[in-house]
Design a protein around this motif. Structure first.
Motif, PDB file in Angstrom:
ATOM      1  N   UNK A  55      -0.181   7.315  19.668  1.00 22.64           N
ATOM      2  CA  UNK A  55       0.120   8.050  18.445  1.00 22.64           C
ATOM      3  C   UNK A  55       1.404   7.530  17.794  1.00 22.64           C
ATOM      4  N   UNK A  56       2.439   7.319  18.579  1.00 22.82           N
ATOM      5  CA  UNK A  56       3.712   6.845  18.031  1.00 22.82           C
ATOM      6  C   UNK A  56       3.569   5.474  17.367  1.00 22.82           C
ATOM      7  N   UNK A  57       2.796   4.615  17.976  1.00 23.03           N
ATOM      8  CA  UNK A  57       2.596   3.269  17.415  1.00 23.03           C
ATOM      9  C   UNK A  57       1.917   3.345  16.050  1.00 23.03           C
ATOM     10  N   UNK A  58       0.864   4.159  15.953  1.00 29.32           N
ATOM     11  CA  UNK A  58       0.148   4.264  14.683  1.00 29.32           C
ATOM     12  C   UNK A  58       1.021   4.941  13.619  1.00 29.32           C
ATOM     13  N   UNK A  59       1.709   6.012  13.992  1.00 27.58           N
ATOM     14  CA  UNK A  59       2.525   6.730  13.018  1.00 27.58           C
ATOM     15  C   UNK A  59       3.689   5.878  12.529  1.00 27.58           C
ATOM     16  N   UNK A  60       4.209   5.005  13.380  1.00 28.07           N
ATOM     17  CA  UNK A  60       5.249   4.070  12.958  1.00 28.07           C
ATOM     18  C   UNK A  60       4.714   3.139  11.872  1.00 28.07           C
ATOM     19  N   UNK A  61       3.474   2.694  12.015  1.00 33.56           N
ATOM     20  CA  UNK A  61       2.850   1.841  10.996  1.00 33.56           C
ATOM     21  C   UNK A  61       2.628   2.631   9.703  1.00 33.56           C
ATOM     22  N   UNK A  62       2.186   3.881   9.854  1.00 31.49           N
ATOM     23  CA  UNK A  62       1.953   4.730   8.688  1.00 31.49           C
ATOM     24  C   UNK A  62       3.254   4.934   7.907  1.00 31.49           C
ATOM     25  N   UNK A  63       4.338   5.173   8.620  1.00 35.83           N
ATOM     26  CA  UNK A  63       5.630   5.440   7.979  1.00 35.83           C
ATOM     27  C   UNK A  63       6.069   4.273   7.097  1.00 35.83           C
ATOM     28  N   UNK A  64       5.719   3.058   7.496  1.00 37.35           N
ATOM     29  CA  UNK A  64       6.182   1.880   6.749  1.00 37.35           C
ATOM     30  C   UNK A  64       5.465   1.694   5.422  1.00 37.35           C
ATOM     31  N   UNK A  65       4.330   2.364   5.226  1.00 38.15           N
ATOM     32  CA  UNK A  65       3.565   2.124   3.989  1.00 38.15           C
ATOM     33  C   UNK A  65       3.331   3.381   3.154  1.00 38.15           C
ATOM     34  N   UNK A  66       3.616   4.557   3.689  1.00 40.01           N
ATOM     35  CA  UNK A  66       3.307   5.773   2.944  1.00 40.01           C
ATOM     36  C   UNK A  66       4.278   5.963   1.780  1.00 40.01           C
ATOM     37  N   UNK A  67       3.824   6.703   0.778  1.00 39.27           N
ATOM     38  CA  UNK A  67       4.648   6.937  -0.406  1.00 39.27           C
ATOM     39  C   UNK A  67       5.629   8.071  -0.173  1.00 39.27           C
ATOM     40  N   UNK A  68       6.701   8.091  -0.936  1.00 35.83           N
ATOM     41  CA  UNK A  68       7.635   9.200  -0.898  1.00 35.83           C
ATOM     42  C   UNK A  68       6.933  10.483  -1.330  1.00 35.83           C
ATOM     43  N   UNK A  69       7.230  11.560  -0.651  1.00 38.68           N
ATOM     44  CA  UNK A  69       6.628  12.843  -0.999  1.00 38.68           C
ATOM     45  C   UNK A  69       5.366  13.160  -0.238  1.00 38.68           C
ATOM     46  N   UNK A  70       4.812  12.185   0.479  1.00 37.56           N
ATOM     47  CA  UNK A  70       3.587  12.444   1.246  1.00 37.56           C
ATOM     48  C   UNK A  70       3.920  13.218   2.517  1.00 37.56           C
ATOM     49  N   UNK A  71       2.916  13.877   3.057  1.00 37.76           N
ATOM     50  CA  UNK A  71       3.053  14.649   4.290  1.00 37.76           C
ATOM     51  C   UNK A  71       2.227  13.967   5.375  1.00 37.76           C
ATOM     52  N   UNK A  72       2.797  13.817   6.554  1.00 41.26           N
ATOM     53  CA  UNK A  72       2.110  13.212   7.697  1.00 41.26           C
ATOM     54  C   UNK A  72       1.907  14.290   8.757  1.00 41.26           C
ATOM     55  N   UNK A  73       0.730  14.308   9.367  1.00 45.02           N
ATOM     56  CA  UNK A  73       0.502  15.260  10.454  1.00 45.02           C
ATOM     57  C   UNK A  73      -0.251  14.593  11.591  1.00 45.02           C
ATOM     58  N   UNK A  74      -0.053  15.132  12.779  1.00 46.24           N
ATOM     59  CA  UNK A  74      -0.798  14.696  13.960  1.00 46.24           C
ATOM     60  C   UNK A  74      -1.649  15.850  14.430  1.00 46.24           C
ATOM     61  N   UNK A  75      -2.949  15.610  14.603  1.00 41.81           N
ATOM     62  CA  UNK A  75      -3.821  16.647  15.138  1.00 41.81           C
ATOM     63  C   UNK A  75      -3.833  16.519  16.654  1.00 41.81           C
ATOM     64  N   UNK A  76      -3.095  17.381  17.304  1.00 43.80           N
ATOM     65  CA  UNK A  76      -3.009  17.365  18.760  1.00 43.80           C
ATOM     66  C   UNK A  76      -3.018  18.792  19.264  1.00 43.80           C
ATOM     67  N   UNK A  77      -3.532  18.973  20.467  1.00 44.30           N
ATOM     68  CA  UNK A  77      -3.581  20.322  21.042  1.00 44.30           C
ATOM     69  C   UNK A  77      -2.458  20.565  22.026  1.00 44.30           C
ATOM     70  N   UNK A  78      -1.627  19.529  22.280  1.00 45.06           N
ATOM     71  CA  UNK A  78      -0.613  19.756  23.292  1.00 45.06           C
ATOM     72  C   UNK A  78       0.582  18.831  23.310  1.00 45.06           C
ATOM     73  N   UNK A  79       0.529  17.690  22.606  1.00 46.34           N
ATOM     74  CA  UNK A  79       1.659  16.766  22.639  1.00 46.34           C
ATOM     75  C   UNK A  79       2.773  17.293  21.734  1.00 46.34           C
ATOM     76  N   UNK A  80       3.979  17.474  22.249  1.00 46.77           N
ATOM     77  CA  UNK A  80       5.067  18.016  21.434  1.00 46.77           C
ATOM     78  C   UNK A  80       5.404  17.110  20.248  1.00 46.77           C
TER      79      UNK A  80
END
Length: 372
Positions: free
Chosen positions: A82-107
């Motif tokens: 998850x961290x690897x993918x979200x790091x990639x997402x962070x580098x290309x997403x636009x300002x003002x966008x919202x990022x979420x992770x669908x997880x049932x237990x990972x803090x």
């Protein structure tokens, strides 16, 4: 584009949102779209909505999300992946966008650790329950650095557009619904073995853990058959590793010995053809239902339970017999556990009651049961 990802994508497309659905391969993304189109019950009329879903791969098409307002990650329950993918997402997403992770237990704190502050302000947990189009509950978990205005925008979208019952949870193990619901299930499994020695059966326990308290008719064992013993084992291990010291749930994180034996043999529940119950089709096309006796470890004919009048309502808690003792022990301790978790998992009782009603289909939450 797995079960959860395709469910979320389909729900958004149903409500006239443009959706980008990515997976590790285009074939996997197409399977996700097929899952949406052929879901039961159907999410939408495919001729009306599928054009709003764009397919692609995580390696070749991640740039397609650069202009998205909400980016929801729903990959496997593995922190580093998850961290690897979200790091990639962070580098290309636009300002003002919202990022979420669908997880049932990972803090969330573990996912965003050492990530840019922009991401820490814009990222939340969105814990949808399965199946997405049926289960009303959505737990939203912000970080300590969250932009509250964006949290409010996402909550409003999910409630007013997607039709979800949004519950505000804290960044604690298993959040709200699963923290309490899994305590009820795992402690119930353990306490049932004492009840068997006092004459109760699986069928009777499921009858007690359903209608009298306004819980679904699956009861305790029927619900675990639906979830799967393998999943319950993973849930228990996660709780064992992450519950705070002194939490009474730590007494029940390992499955009882007989259930562990069932797990090892592949007797998991409905997914394996049988767990605590099994249904087989006979040669004359009729069906035969059986119950697994946890004391003899043999299959027996299902014995429809019959509850006495004093056991058929919440008043069973005060019944001076085996049934009352079991209900007091299991439901009483679950209600007490829920009360003890304020303010750790929630600042108020309303979110806890809503989580159990919307996520576990209880007709009343633990505090509403207490009021009754």
């Amino acid at each position: 584009a797995g079960t959860m990802g395709s469910g979320i994508a389909g729900l958004c497309a149903k409500n006239d949102c443009k959706v980008v659905l990515l997976d590790i391969s285009l074939e996997a993304a197409k399977k996700g779209l097929d899952r949406i189109i052929n879901s039961r019950p159907p999410i939408f009329n495919p001729t009306d909505k599928t054009p709003s879903i764009i397919l692609g791969t995580l390696n070749d098409d991640l740039d397609k999300i650069s202009d998205c307002d909400w980016i929801c990650e729903a990959i496997i329950e593995d922190l580093q992946t998850k961290r690897h993918l979200i790091d990639r997402v962070e580098s290309i997403r636009k300002n003002g966008s919202i990022v979420s992770s669908n997880t049932s237990g990972i803090p969330l704190r573990d996912i965003i650790k050492d990530m840019p502050m922009r991401l820490q302000q814009d990222m939340v947990i969105t814990h949808f329950f399965n199946p997405v189009q049926v289960m009303r509950l959505l737990e939203i978990v912000p970080s300590e650095h969250a932009d509250n205005d964006k949290i409010e925008i996402l909550s409003k979208f999910c409630s007013e557009i997607l039709g979800k019952g949004v519950v505000n949870a804290k960044d604690t193990v298993n959040f709200i619904g699963n923290r309490i619901g899994c305590f009820w299930m795992l402690s119930g499994l353990h306490k049932a073995h004492t009840a068997f020695g006092n004459g109760l059966t699986i069928e009777k326990i499921d009858a007690l853990m359903s209608t009298p308290f306004g819980l679904p008719i699956t009861g305790l064992y029927g619900l675990i058959d639906l979830i799967g013993l393998d999943v319950m084992d993973l849930v228990g291990k996660n709780l064992g590793a992450n519950l705070p010291s002194g939490d009474i749930g730590l007494n029940f994180t390992e499955l009882p010995k007989i259930e562990q034996k069932m797990l090892r043999s592949g007797q998991l529940g409905r997914k394996s053809g049988g767990g605590f119950y099994r249904v087989s089709k006979l040669e004359d096309s009729t069906k035969k239902k059986e119950t697994f006796n946890l004391r003899s470890e043999q299959w027996e004919d299902f014995a429809p339970p019959s509850l006495k009048s004093q056991h058929n309502s919440i008043e069973v808690l005060f019944s001076d017999d085996v049934e009352g003792e079991f209900c007091w022990d299991v439901m009483g301790s679950t209600i007490n556990y829920a009360a003890d978790l304020i303010p750790e998992i929630s600042d108020d009782i309303v979110n806890i009651d809503r989580a159990m009603r919307w996520g576990f289909a209880w007709s009343k939450g633990p505090f509403q049961i207490l009021d009754s």
